[in-house]
Design a protein around this motif. Structure first.
Motif, PDB file in Angstrom:
ATOM      1  N   VAL A 271       0.852  -1.187   0.000  1.00 48.12           N
ATOM      2  CA  VAL A 271       0.000   0.000   0.000  1.00 48.12           C
ATOM      3  C   VAL A 271       0.888   1.238   0.000  1.00 48.12           C
ATOM      4  O   VAL A 271       1.811   1.350   0.810  1.00 48.12           O
ATOM      5  CB  VAL A 271      -0.930   0.048   1.235  1.00 48.12           C
ATOM      6  CG1 VAL A 271      -1.735   1.348   1.236  1.00 48.12           C
ATOM      7  CG2 VAL A 271      -1.864  -1.145   1.256  1.00 48.12           C
ATOM      8  N   LYS A 272       0.608   2.154  -0.898  1.00 47.08           N
ATOM      9  CA  LYS A 272       1.304   3.439  -0.940  1.00 47.08           C
ATOM     10  C   LYS A 272       0.249   4.541  -0.934  1.00 47.08           C
ATOM     11  O   LYS A 272      -0.769   4.457  -1.634  1.00 47.08           O
ATOM     12  CB  LYS A 272       2.168   3.559  -2.189  1.00 47.08           C
ATOM     13  CG  LYS A 272       3.354   2.615  -2.225  1.00 47.08           C
ATOM     14  CD  LYS A 272       4.421   3.044  -1.222  1.00 47.08           C
ATOM     15  CE  LYS A 272       5.714   2.249  -1.399  1.00 47.08           C
ATOM     16  NZ  LYS A 272       5.560   0.828  -0.991  1.00 47.08           N
ATOM     17  N   THR A 273       0.484   5.603  -0.148  1.00 44.22           N
ATOM     18  CA  THR A 273      -0.448   6.721  -0.056  1.00 44.22           C
ATOM     19  C   THR A 273       0.291   8.033  -0.265  1.00 44.22           C
ATOM     20  O   THR A 273       1.317   8.283   0.379  1.00 44.22           O
ATOM     21  CB  THR A 273      -1.140   6.757   1.321  1.00 44.22           C
ATOM     22  OG1 THR A 273      -1.767   5.504   1.565  1.00 44.22           O
ATOM     23  CG2 THR A 273      -2.186   7.855   1.366  1.00 44.22           C
ATOM     24  N   TYR A 274      -0.228   8.852  -1.165  1.00 45.98           N
ATOM     25  CA  TYR A 274       0.321  10.184  -1.396  1.00 45.98           C
ATOM     26  C   TYR A 274      -0.841  11.176  -1.516  1.00 45.98           C
ATOM     27  O   TYR A 274      -2.004  10.785  -1.659  1.00 45.98           O
ATOM     28  CB  TYR A 274       1.179  10.216  -2.666  1.00 45.98           C
ATOM     29  CG  TYR A 274       2.376   9.288  -2.603  1.00 45.98           C
ATOM     30  CD1 TYR A 274       3.472   9.583  -1.790  1.00 45.98           C
ATOM     31  CD2 TYR A 274       2.389   8.109  -3.340  1.00 45.98           C
ATOM     32  CE1 TYR A 274       4.553   8.721  -1.717  1.00 45.98           C
ATOM     33  CE2 TYR A 274       3.466   7.244  -3.274  1.00 45.98           C
ATOM     34  CZ  TYR A 274       4.543   7.548  -2.458  1.00 45.98           C
ATOM     35  OH  TYR A 274       5.600   6.677  -2.380  1.00 45.98           O
ATOM     36  N   PHE A 275      -0.490  12.464  -1.453  1.00 52.26           N
ATOM     37  CA  PHE A 275      -1.503  13.501  -1.438  1.00 52.26           C
ATOM     38  C   PHE A 275      -1.230  14.528  -2.540  1.00 52.26           C
ATOM     39  O   PHE A 275      -0.094  14.689  -2.991  1.00 52.26           O
ATOM     40  CB  PHE A 275      -1.525  14.200  -0.068  1.00 52.26           C
ATOM     41  CG  PHE A 275      -1.799  13.255   1.074  1.00 52.26           C
ATOM     42  CD1 PHE A 275      -3.093  13.047   1.530  1.00 52.26           C
ATOM     43  CD2 PHE A 275      -0.765  12.559   1.681  1.00 52.26           C
ATOM     44  CE1 PHE A 275      -3.350  12.171   2.569  1.00 52.26           C
ATOM     45  CE2 PHE A 275      -1.007  11.672   2.730  1.00 52.26           C
ATOM     46  CZ  PHE A 275      -2.302  11.482   3.163  1.00 52.26           C
ATOM     47  N   PHE A 276      -2.272  15.218  -2.948  1.00 52.55           N
ATOM     48  CA  PHE A 276      -2.152  16.298  -3.930  1.00 52.55           C
ATOM     49  C   PHE A 276      -3.162  17.380  -3.577  1.00 52.55           C
ATOM     50  O   PHE A 276      -4.034  17.175  -2.722  1.00 52.55           O
ATOM     51  CB  PHE A 276      -2.383  15.776  -5.359  1.00 52.55           C
ATOM     52  CG  PHE A 276      -3.758  15.221  -5.598  1.00 52.55           C
ATOM     53  CD1 PHE A 276      -4.786  16.021  -6.096  1.00 52.55           C
ATOM     54  CD2 PHE A 276      -4.050  13.883  -5.336  1.00 52.55           C
ATOM     55  CE1 PHE A 276      -6.057  15.508  -6.311  1.00 52.55           C
ATOM     56  CE2 PHE A 276      -5.322  13.359  -5.554  1.00 52.55           C
ATOM     57  CZ  PHE A 276      -6.325  14.174  -6.047  1.00 52.55           C
ATOM     58  N   HIS A 277      -3.029  18.535  -4.205  1.00 53.63           N
ATOM     59  CA  HIS A 277      -4.000  19.610  -3.982  1.00 53.63           C
ATOM     60  C   HIS A 277      -4.672  19.948  -5.305  1.00 53.63           C
ATOM     61  O   HIS A 277      -4.020  20.390  -6.255  1.00 53.63           O
ATOM     62  CB  HIS A 277      -3.323  20.850  -3.401  1.00 53.63           C
ATOM     63  CG  HIS A 277      -4.280  21.985  -3.161  1.00 53.63           C
ATOM     64  ND1 HIS A 277      -5.280  21.909  -2.219  1.00 53.63           N
ATOM     65  CD2 HIS A 277      -4.416  23.202  -3.763  1.00 53.63           C
ATOM     66  CE1 HIS A 277      -5.988  23.032  -2.232  1.00 53.63           C
ATOM     67  NE2 HIS A 277      -5.477  23.825  -3.164  1.00 53.63           N
ATOM     68  N   ASN A 278      -5.963  19.716  -5.375  1.00 51.67           N
ATOM     69  CA  ASN A 278      -6.819  19.980  -6.539  1.00 51.67           C
ATOM     70  C   ASN A 278      -6.582  19.008  -7.679  1.00 51.67           C
ATOM     71  O   ASN A 278      -7.502  18.380  -8.180  1.00 51.67           O
ATOM     72  CB  ASN A 278      -6.665  21.420  -7.035  1.00 51.67           C
ATOM     73  CG  ASN A 278      -7.390  22.406  -6.145  1.00 51.67           C
ATOM     74  OD1 ASN A 278      -8.113  22.032  -5.230  1.00 51.67           O
ATOM     75  ND2 ASN A 278      -7.188  23.687  -6.400  1.00 51.67           N
TER      76      ASN A 278
END
Length: 400
Positions: A271-278
């Motif tokens: 499992v890999k989790t990353y974030f972004f904005h919009n």
């Protein structure tokens, strides 16, 4: 009237068959409802509704169909507004707990209370708080909410002493709906669908193969022959990309539930989790704060996370068109020479299985939400509800 009720039930999404409808007509012919709208409600729900997840749909259809029927117990919307004292609930709960600790068993004449309630509905023309006569709040009356009376009719509000024998103005089955926004337990149940077992692993045979053991024992004349096999492991690798900040702030709790559910699920290979904005650009953030520098290159993700990862993107797709189409549309970080749409197309080209979950997706075609419409045309998009999440998990697991 009843044929229109059938149409209303269907319009609310209830799967009512002709056989069930005829059974309801038979119940009416036999007088099982006793000319009572309340008894008709329970008989109709028992016959027509197959699952508690549809109770709220049934309640909405019933209210729409029969709201014009005269009822002595009808509560107006004005009355419910008078009784809305949600800002005082904590004080009311504290008083309730203290009162219940001292309360002895109380005998209540329900018929007398209901008769008085009907009379108050006819006579009352203003809001009342405190007191012991009118329908109100924070008082000693038998009607209303957040008061000090034990037993009676709760109108609006939330449960206090849990002693009211009748509740009016509450959609009790709202939380059973499959189209409601979901919680941690429902996340975990849906995520269990992401299973793709593989036994082609270089590990010892430590798991009992029941079918092979039975076959070999039978072929050996009933003398037990144990057959072991390699345990099957879930081969699914999951990549979770989550929109954070801005218009997603109201959904922070929901995203936290999803994040925790994914990481509590120990049955994935990775499992890999990353974030972004919009929108996804040339950088993906390691934390939901989306701070500059605390990121990875999106191209690094392409190189190191192969195309077998199943990708769940979570976001409301609420952005200005230039944030999606312009090569300088990322006002919080670098674009890497490409527009947001270019990066999304690279995602689609690299990963075989991608779904987009949207907590506030507009129904159908929504030209007034240009970015959302464009992304809907790029990825399968589902609303972040129980139904939507289950559909998305099925989509990720299909072989096509």
């Amino acid at each position: 009237m009843f044929s229109k009720f059938f149409d209303t039930l269907k319009a609310k999404g209830l799967d009512v068959t002709l056989s069930e409808w005829l059974t309801l007509q038979e119940a009416l012919d036999k007088g099982l409802c006793n000319s009572s709208l309340t008894q008709f409600y329970y008989v109709a729900r028992m016959i027509l509704v197959k699952s508690e997840t549809d109770y709220d749909k049934f309640d909405l259809a019933f209210e729409e169909q029969f709201k014009g029927v005269m009822s002595e117990n009808e509560v107006t919307s004005q009355m419910l507004r008078w009784l809305d004292k949600s800002d005082m609930m904590e004080l009311a709960h504290e008083e309730a707990r203290d009162h219940l600790n001292r309360m002895e068993e109380v005998q209540i004449d329900k018929e007398d209370v209901e008769e008085k309630f009907k009379q108050r509905l006819k006579d009352q023309d203003s809001e009342h708080n405190g007191g012991s006569y009118w329908i109100g709040t924070m008082g000693k009356t038998s009607f209303g909410n957040t008061g000090g009376n034990v037993g009676g009719v709760r109108v609006g509000g939330t449960t206090g002493y849990q002693s009211a024998f009748q509740v009016i103005g509450a959609r009790k089955y709202r939380d059973f709906r499959e189209d409601k926004v979901i919680d941690n337990r429902q996340f975990q149940q849906a995520l269990r669908r992401l299973r793709q077992f593989s036994s082609r692993l270089d590990i010892p045979k430590t798991e009992l193969d029941i079918d092979a053991t039975v076959d070999k024992t039978c072929n050996n004349g009933g003398c037990l022959q144990i057959v072991m096999d390699k345990p099957r492991k879930n081969a699914v690798k999951l990549l979770l990309l989550m929109d954070s900040g801005g218009t997603m702030i109201p959904y922070t709790t929901l995203l936290s539930e999803l994040f925790q559910s994914v990481h509590k699920s120990n049955h994935y290979k990775d499992v890999k989790t990353y974030f972004f904005h919009n929108c996804i650009y040339s950088k993906l953030y390691k934390t939901p704060e989306c701070e500059n520098g605390d990121w990875i290159d999106t191209e690094w993700m392409f190189r190191n996370l192969d195309s077998d990862y199943k990708v769940i993107i979570v976001g409301d797709a609420a952005m200005a068109p230039e944030e999606l189409y312009s090569t300088t549309g990322n006002y919080r970080g670098p674009n890497g020479g490409l527009s947001g749409m270019d990066w999304l197309l690279l995602m689609k080209r690299h990963y075989k299985k991608i779904v987009w979950l949207n907590p506030k997706m507009a129904p159908g075609h929504a030209p007034w939400r240009e970015a959302e419409t464009a992304i809907k045309n790029t990825f399968p998009m589902y609303k972040l509800t129980v139904d939507g999440l289950n559909q998305a998990m099925v989509k990720l697991m299909v072989n096509k």
